[in-house]
Scaffold this motif. Structure first.
Motif, PDB file in Angstrom:
ATOM      1  N   LEU A 128      -9.582   5.917   6.777  1.00 45.17           N
ATOM      2  CA  LEU A 128      -8.384   6.702   7.070  1.00 45.17           C
ATOM      3  C   LEU A 128      -7.657   6.139   8.286  1.00 45.17           C
ATOM      4  CD1 LEU A 128      -9.854   8.698   5.122  1.00 45.17           C
ATOM      5  CD2 LEU A 128      -8.931  10.547   6.523  1.00 45.17           C
ATOM      6  N   TYR A 129      -8.404   5.827   9.316  1.00 44.07           N
ATOM      7  CA  TYR A 129      -7.823   5.307  10.552  1.00 44.07           C
ATOM      8  C   TYR A 129      -6.993   4.055  10.294  1.00 44.07           C
ATOM      9  CZ  TYR A 129      -7.771   2.511  14.860  1.00 44.07           C
ATOM     10  OH  TYR A 129      -7.385   1.705  15.902  1.00 44.07           O
ATOM     11  N   TYR A 130      -7.568   3.063   9.613  1.00 47.13           N
ATOM     12  CA  TYR A 130      -6.857   1.806   9.392  1.00 47.13           C
ATOM     13  C   TYR A 130      -5.660   1.982   8.459  1.00 47.13           C
ATOM     14  CZ  TYR A 130     -10.181  -1.020  11.986  1.00 47.13           C
ATOM     15  OH  TYR A 130     -10.926  -1.568  12.994  1.00 47.13           O
ATOM     16  N   HIS A 131      -5.798   2.839   7.468  1.00 44.47           N
ATOM     17  CA  HIS A 131      -4.684   3.080   6.548  1.00 44.47           C
ATOM     18  C   HIS A 131      -3.495   3.708   7.275  1.00 44.47           C
ATOM     19  CE1 HIS A 131      -2.447   4.591   3.031  1.00 44.47           C
ATOM     20  NE2 HIS A 131      -2.356   5.727   3.695  1.00 44.47           N
ATOM     21  N   TYR A 132      -3.754   4.765   8.031  1.00 42.76           N
ATOM     22  CA  TYR A 132      -2.651   5.485   8.669  1.00 42.76           C
ATOM     23  C   TYR A 132      -2.020   4.674   9.803  1.00 42.76           C
ATOM     24  CZ  TYR A 132      -3.659   9.683   5.981  1.00 42.76           C
ATOM     25  OH  TYR A 132      -3.818  10.570   4.953  1.00 42.76           O
ATOM     26  N   LEU A 133      -2.812   3.882  10.501  1.00 39.52           N
ATOM     27  CA  LEU A 133      -2.254   3.028  11.543  1.00 39.52           C
ATOM     28  C   LEU A 133      -1.352   1.961  10.919  1.00 39.52           C
ATOM     29  CD1 LEU A 133      -2.217   2.488  14.568  1.00 39.52           C
ATOM     30  CD2 LEU A 133      -4.190   0.970  14.267  1.00 39.52           C
ATOM     31  N   SER A 134      -1.796   1.412   9.791  1.00 38.79           N
ATOM     32  CA  SER A 134      -0.975   0.422   9.071  1.00 38.79           C
ATOM     33  C   SER A 134       0.305   1.065   8.545  1.00 38.79           C
ATOM     34  CB  SER A 134      -1.787  -0.174   7.921  1.00 38.79           C
ATOM     35  OG  SER A 134      -1.006  -1.053   7.149  1.00 38.79           O
ATOM     36  N   LEU A 135       0.205   2.275   8.043  1.00 34.75           N
ATOM     37  CA  LEU A 135       1.372   3.011   7.553  1.00 34.75           C
ATOM     38  C   LEU A 135       2.393   3.208   8.662  1.00 34.75           C
ATOM     39  CD1 LEU A 135       2.494   4.735   5.091  1.00 34.75           C
ATOM     40  CD2 LEU A 135       1.438   6.687   6.212  1.00 34.75           C
ATOM     41  N   ALA A 136       1.905   3.531   9.842  1.00 31.63           N
ATOM     42  CA  ALA A 136       2.794   3.751  10.994  1.00 31.63           C
ATOM     43  C   ALA A 136       3.521   2.473  11.378  1.00 31.63           C
ATOM     44  CB  ALA A 136       1.983   4.275  12.172  1.00 31.63           C
ATOM     45  N   GLY A 183       4.162  -0.053   9.491  1.00 34.03           N
ATOM     46  CA  GLY A 183       5.077  -0.440   8.407  1.00 34.03           C
ATOM     47  C   GLY A 183       6.404   0.286   8.457  1.00 34.03           C
ATOM     48  N   GLY A 184       6.422   1.467   9.081  1.00 36.38           N
ATOM     49  CA  GLY A 184       7.662   2.227   9.171  1.00 36.38           C
ATOM     50  C   GLY A 184       8.580   1.778  10.285  1.00 36.38           C
ATOM     51  N   TYR A 192      15.533   8.087   9.437  1.00 40.72           N
ATOM     52  CA  TYR A 192      14.709   9.241   9.775  1.00 40.72           C
ATOM     53  C   TYR A 192      13.430   9.240   8.940  1.00 40.72           C
ATOM     54  CZ  TYR A 192      18.449  11.450  12.509  1.00 40.72           C
ATOM     55  OH  TYR A 192      19.392  11.738  13.471  1.00 40.72           O
ATOM     56  N   LYS A 193      13.564   8.886   7.664  1.00 42.79           N
ATOM     57  CA  LYS A 193      12.413   8.856   6.769  1.00 42.79           C
ATOM     58  C   LYS A 193      11.339   7.912   7.296  1.00 42.79           C
ATOM     59  CE  LYS A 193      11.110   7.707   1.999  1.00 42.79           C
ATOM     60  NZ  LYS A 193      11.616   7.346   0.656  1.00 42.79           N
ATOM     61  N   SER A 232       6.128   6.939  10.180  1.00 43.60           N
ATOM     62  CA  SER A 232       5.363   6.337  11.275  1.00 43.60           C
ATOM     63  C   SER A 232       4.693   7.404  12.137  1.00 43.60           C
ATOM     64  CB  SER A 232       6.272   5.471  12.149  1.00 43.60           C
ATOM     65  OG  SER A 232       6.674   4.305  11.469  1.00 43.60           O
ATOM     66  N   ILE A 233       5.437   8.445  12.461  1.00 37.37           N
ATOM     67  CA  ILE A 233       4.877   9.529  13.277  1.00 37.37           C
ATOM     68  C   ILE A 233       3.694  10.171  12.563  1.00 37.37           C
ATOM     69  CG2 ILE A 233       5.328  11.848  14.173  1.00 37.37           C
ATOM     70  CD1 ILE A 233       8.228  10.875  14.702  1.00 37.37           C
TER      71      ILE A 233
END
Length: 250
Positions: A122-130, A132-133, A141-142, A147-148
């Motif tokens: 979860l940590y690596y996925h969400y950090l990468s998602l952030a 990428g934004g 805004y999206k 990212s937030i």
């Protein structure tokens, strides 16, 4: 839009068994724009003929019809991703906007599955998602709120806390003095009123970029180890898959 009816119509002329479909993306997270698509996601079971056929059948159904964006994985693909604690598929499992569900003993399955999650994934996925934004020439805004959401979820994963899907409930899991939370709470309603491609004013871009980069720097320095027993999770998924296929195939 009657999503349940669209799903039923979709499978009328198909051999697969629909199992489970939910709303994903911004509508699920409580931050949809006026022109947001309906991102319907879920899982199906191949027909008995497909299951026993020696030929490989496609493990994915994708339909794009106006603002109806539909993606369905077959059961084996779904369980393969869950075995890796794939955060995207885990969000589908945890979704509260459910359009269709034929999973036997669903709540029991979900609760047991979530006990076996690897928070490192979860940590690596969400950090990468952030990260990428944060595209400078596409500061909508999206993208900013993606990212937030990613950074807040990554921070909770380091504490082995499951991030809430609703953005407002996610805020409540974060320190009340966090400046990123303050900014996001102030701008959430503005985001909801903007179209998908609306960009932040330049002055706001500078401010939020500073907050995002500061949070990324803090989170990137943290170390997190695997938190689950992968073999235990795989064995549970194997057992459930066997029982589910017996239920449908006889």
């Amino acid at each position: 839009m009657n999503i349940q009816q669209k799903i039923q119509n979709l499978f009328q002329n198909r051999d697969e068994h629909p199992l489970f479909y939910i709303e994903s993306g911004s509508r699920l997270w409580g931050m949809a724009s006026p022109d947001s698509d309906y991102d319907v996601r879920g899982f199906h079971l191949p027909s008995k003929a497909q299951y026993y056929d020696y030929r490989q059948h496609r493990d994915l159904i994708e339909i794009m019809d106006g603002d109806f964006d539909f993606v369905s994985f077959d059961l084996n693909k779904m369980f393969g991703l869950l075995a890796k604690s794939n955060p995207t598929v885990l969000e589908w499992v945890r979704a509260h906007i459910i359009y269709f569900n034929q999973f036997p003993e669903w709540d029991k399955f979900k609760d047991r599955l979530l006990e076996e999650v690897d928070y490192k994934a979860l940590y690596y996925h969400y950090l990468s998602l952030a990260k990428g934004g944060m595209i400078a020439d596409n500061f909508t805004y999206k993208k900013v709120f993606y990212s937030i959401r990613g950074l807040m979820s990554a921070e909770l994963a380091t504490q082995q806390i499951m991030p809430e899907l609703s953005i407002t409930e996610l805020f409540e899991q974060i320190d009340a003095n966090d400046p990123l939370r303050h900014w996001a709470e102030d701008y959430l309603e503005i985001k909801k009123q903007q179209k998908e491609k609306a960009q932040l004013p330049e002055a706001e871009q500078i401010q939020i970029l500073k907050l995002l980069n500061a949070k990324i720097e803090i989170l990137s320095s943290r170390k997190i180890e695997q938190t689950n027993d992968i073999e235990k999770l795989k064995n549970y998924l194997t057992e459930y898959s066997f029982n589910l296929k017996q239920h449908f195939y006889g």
